[in-house]
Design a protein around this motif. Sequence first.
Motif, PDB file in Angstrom:
ATOM      1  N   UNK A 293       0.815  -1.211   0.000  1.00 49.96           N
ATOM      2  CA  UNK A 293       0.000   0.000   0.000  1.00 49.96           C
ATOM      3  C   UNK A 293       0.854   1.268   0.000  1.00 49.96           C
ATOM      4  N   UNK A 294       2.176   1.126   0.162  1.00 45.92           N
ATOM      5  CA  UNK A 294       3.089   2.275   0.124  1.00 45.92           C
ATOM      6  C   UNK A 294       3.740   2.463  -1.242  1.00 45.92           C
ATOM      7  N   UNK A 295       3.538   1.526  -2.167  1.00 48.90           N
ATOM      8  CA  UNK A 295       4.253   1.531  -3.452  1.00 48.90           C
ATOM      9  C   UNK A 295       4.093   2.831  -4.227  1.00 48.90           C
ATOM     10  N   UNK A 296       2.878   3.316  -4.366  1.00 44.91           N
ATOM     11  CA  UNK A 296       2.640   4.540  -5.145  1.00 44.91           C
ATOM     12  C   UNK A 296       3.342   5.737  -4.510  1.00 44.91           C
ATOM     13  N   UNK A 297       3.248   5.856  -3.199  1.00 42.22           N
ATOM     14  CA  UNK A 297       3.917   6.965  -2.517  1.00 42.22           C
ATOM     15  C   UNK A 297       5.431   6.871  -2.652  1.00 42.22           C
ATOM     16  N   UNK A 298       5.988   5.677  -2.633  1.00 40.85           N
ATOM     17  CA  UNK A 298       7.438   5.508  -2.801  1.00 40.85           C
ATOM     18  C   UNK A 298       7.865   5.927  -4.204  1.00 40.85           C
TER      19      UNK A 298
END
Length: 182
Positions: free
Chosen positions: A107-112
């Motif tokens: 769930x952090x992939x896009x923000x990373x």
Amino acid sequence: MKETTKKELVSWTKSLAFAIILAFICRQFFFSPITVFGESMSPSFQDHDRVVISKTSKIQRFDVIVFNAPDIESEHYIKRVIGLPGDSIEVKNDVLYINGKAYNEPYLSENKRNNPNNSLTEDFSLLEKTGKTKVPENMLFVMGDNRLNSKDSRTFGLISYDSVIGEVKLKIYPFNDIGLAK
């Protein structure tokens, strides 16, 4: 008024009263709609998204929950459960470790991808943030998905199970994004 019309009116009134009482009971004890405020759970949940929470769920690691804000009276926050009672939490080089085991946080992939430094969560341990080595009984450690812009357990500390309003089960608005919570 005719007798059948009166009976029909009484029947409709009883049905409507029953439906209202049933809706009230369901909303008070089983589920409730909630509006998301802020960007701390972006991109999973955006400002003004509307979600339905279950008030009867057993909270598990990585569930998204709504709880009473520990630092602002009459407000509530939406965050992801990271640590359960007995867990040791640590982040090193943007990798979450729970009880010494590294966890992938999809769930952090896009923000990373959108962060030029490709790092969202500063290094920390539960001991540094709360003064405890493990999450105590009846407490939870929570963080927002938008780690660079989230006031969460890293800021206000652990939250109690008693403050949990419910688990997010369904996004109902915006209509083009209706679906089960991820």
